[in-house]
Each structure stands twice: as structure tokens, then as C-alpha cells.
Write a protein that holds these residues in place. Sequence first.
Motif: not given
Lengths: 263, 324
Positions: A261, B202, B207, B209, B229, B231-234, B324
Motif C-alpha cells: 500500500q 468504479k 483500479s 488495487r 476498505e 486497504t484502499n482497494s476496489d 491503523r
Amino acid sequence: MRNIIVCLKVVPKSENIIFDPVTKRLDRSKAENQINEADKTAIEIALRVREKQGGRVILISMGPPLFENFLKLGVAMGADDAILLSDRNFGGADTYPTALVLSTAIAQIGDYDLVLAGEESSDAALGQLPGQIAEFLDIPQVLFASSVEADAGKLRVRRRIRGGHEVVETSLPAMVSVEMGAVQPRFPDFKKMKRALSQFHLTVWSSRDLGLREEVTGNKGSFTFVRGLSEITPIRRKKVFIEGDVAEKSTQLAELLRERQRS
Amino acid sequence: MTRKEIWVIVERNEDEIEDVSLEILGKLTVLAKSSGYKVVGIVLGTSNESVLRDVIRYGADKVILMKHERLNEYSNDLYSKVLFDLASSEFPTALLIGATYYGRDLAGRLAARLRTGLTANAINLKMDEEGLLVFGVPAYGGKIMAEIVCERARPQMSTVRPGTFTKFFDQDRKGEIVEVIPDLSSIQDRVRVIERKVTKSKDLTKSERTIVGGNGIGGDLSMVRRLAELTNSDVGVTRPLADKGLAPRDLQVGTTGYSLKSRLTLILGVSGSEHFTSGIRDCGTVISVDIDKESEIFNHSDYCVVGDVAEIVPAVIKKLEEKR
């Protein structure tokens, strides 16, 4: 409702097709056949339209005699009639002559309000026949439908578009292609299956029955040709296995995700 | 006599051009350069000049605007009429369309009316020594590529799978803009749109990720969504999940869906049929979790975790939530 015609295709299960990289040929001999799943969905939709609006459900398929039993399977699901379009000259057809043969048969059956087909076949996955058939019949088309309601000479269809759906209305007759999984196709009825196999008489039409000249069907009537086949070589990957118990594996996986990331 | 022109139908949503149209233009700039063909973008509807300029900047030598208000929204009847008329008077050698829902809806009818061959969902495009286009299409679940040619009719037509080709852009590129006002007075649109529901989903091909769920996730995407969510992925899915209605087709990865180009792809509970793996060829790092250690998906992965997705994923979620 007048006739409801469903176009279907019998397809091999793709897992069982073997490609020989040396001869560059496909070995389909071990492949089991089945009615294309999306076409089964179309049969189910046809039967449901008939339940509400009446009419006769007629199945058609272009293919070799081995398709006969699959058409009978469709009759056992509840279709009223089935016609196999079979002729040596039909072999090697791309979608253009296929659509021509199917639409000629549909016109010959006549008196139809609705023509249905699956959105695409699982083997070729082209999805272009319905539009071609609609053009040859000069009727409106709605593709990728997830629901079909017929009422008062009109058709209301929900169709898939990018990011959502549309509800559209069209006059009859119309061509509709049906999304796989739109409804759950029913199983063939056991009693009907027995009757389909013993008593039902399947109609077979050849190019002569359809009044189609040899040069417009099959290989001769096709515009596209396969020039070659090649194996799609897989990308080389590292294939590193992460070992350990669930806790260790998930720790490492979380690390990988977090690390990547940031980068 | 056909013209040495290759046409691309430019699909757009008002001022926003579909990526697949730009990707085709990008591929053609490479092909046309060596062969002397002109790349022509066809835009339908009313349009401001910036869209037309963009079509040129993304690779067209010429833009034809079929200018009519009735063409602002896609219509099978109107588009096929207008494009048939134009193509049968201008004779392009090829005509390409993005394999979107609308593009695929249009292609079949238009090809039939033009009496020409149509190839579907091309993932490769070449030109042979005679200048014939050779379309590469995945066949039999994507383990094989068939090379298709259309020798005896023009235009050579194909739809092109989104996410396949790379865009080109040159801010200073110059080209010709031609306006045509088609006569639509005699044509009725037989299909009327009553309702449209679109959520801005999306575009998976963009994308960075992606986390893809398959049959092994146990019929519920909530776990996958949560991990995405964190890992900020789609989120993407396999065809069986889309067939079951767990996710819209726009999120489907593979032969009949979209091809991913993500930097990082995590694949959960997917067995790895060719239908699917053809959609992850262009990905960066691929990580997979599957319960079967013989699973084909591991042959397409950089990091492999053998285990039950229902055990591993919640544990990963917990770890990520803690830190986090």
C-alpha cells in the motif's frame, strides 16, 4: 401472445476441451455437451411469458443431429415444439450465416411475437447473434435483459447497461437476449422427458426446407475465418507459498498488503 | 473501392469519452503509423469542440461528427441507421467498436446490415503484410487465442474488450474535423427508455488495487468489502458471483468481463479457470488465498496462501484494524 421462439445452442463444457500445442488443434472428443446456460435462462423466461400471456414456445437450434436430445430436453422443460436446423452445408458457419439460417427459420415458423436467446454462448462468448437475427427479421432488439414482461402488444424489458440498468419498452414482435442467471431455469419434468424421448416428433429442417442456397450458409456464407490458433501463454509468477498456521499466514498477508500500500 | 481508413465509434457520456474508445485509438496510432492508414473517430450527437479535439489528441487523424440531437443518447435503431449510411457511402476498410453493453448491442445489427464479418471482444490487433487486420480473440475460456480475419467483405468489423490497449496522448496533435448532419426524419426509434438507474461504479480497468472474490468466499461479499476498505482497494468478482447477482457485471473480472491492470491484486477463493485468469494477466503483484493447494490460481500468483478464506480474511482484517 403469438409464437414465442427461443434460439438455443448446445455447447461443450470448456474444462474438457484439450488444446494440442503441436498440432494446434482442439480435441473436443472428451467434452461433455450441454444446453448453453444462458439459453436455458431464455427458455425459462419464454415459459413464464407463456404462463401469463399464452402462446406457444418453440425452440430452434442450428447444429448436427446430436443436438436432438438437447432440444428434447427443452421440450421436457415445457416447450411446445422444437425444430432442429441441420444440414451438412451449415457446418463451419460464423455468426452471419448462422443468424441468416435462424432468422429464415423464424420467418418460416411465422406468427411470432417474441424471439428469445441467451446473451451469449459459453464457448464462443460473442453475443452478436441476437442483433444480427433482429436485423434480418427487421424487428427491434433489446439485449442483456434481466426481466421481460409482455402486455397489451408491448414488451417491457429491464436490460443491463454500464453501471446499472434501464427499463425499456418496445413493440412486438421483438428480439430479446437474456442475461444468464436472470431467472433460475426449471428442471426438465420427468414425465415430460419420457414423452419427449418416446412420442415427441422433432422437426428437422435442411437448407432446402428453408430455401437457402448452399453458398449463403455455413463456411461458404461466412465472412470471418480463423487463421490460426495459439495457446495463450501464462504469465510467469513467483508462486511463493506463505507457510504457517492461520495466525502466521494472516500476519504475513496483512504485512504484504500494508507494505504494498505504501509503495 | 475502400478507403484506407480505420474507423472507431467513439462512445461517450456527454463530454466524457469511454476509455475503451480511447484505448482503440491508441492502439491504432501504432498500427496506422506503419501502414499508412488514417484513423478516424466517429462521434454521434451534438458535441462541443473540446470532445472532438480530444479524439484527435488521443490518436485520430480525422473526426466525423454525426450531428443530431436525437443521437445524443444511444439508440440501436438510430445509430445503426446513421452508421450504415455513412459507412456504405465512405467505405472504410475497418470499423471498430468498444465491447461495452451499448457497443455490443450496436455491432451485431450494424454488421448484418453492412453484410460484413464481425469479430467479438478482440484482445489483440495486428496487420498482416497485405494490410488485412488480424483480430486476436480469446476462445474456449481464454486458454486459446484465435486469430480471426475477414477477407471478403468490408469494413472489417470487431468489438474490442475494454482495458486491453494502452492510450496515446499528444496535446499538440492536429487533425481534421468534419461535420455531417444526418437525415433522421424517416426513422423511428422502436425502443423507448422509460427508466434508467446508473450508479457511478468504479471502472475496474483503472483500479490500482483490487480484491477479487470467487466462489470460495461463501456467498457473501461483506468480508471482501471490509478488507477492501481497510486497504484502499476496489472490489471485483468472478463470473459465477456476478451470475448469482452478488455483484453487478461491471465488477466482473475475466474473459466476458474486464481485464485488470492493478498494481496489487488479492484473489480470494477463486479456483482459477482460464475464463478468469485471462483477466489478471496484466496485473502487477498477485496474491491468492484458496483452500485447495493444487488450485490453478496459484500458478497465476506471486504469493500463495493455502487456507480457508473464511478463517484467513477475518484474521487479516483484525490485524489491519489493530494497527491503523
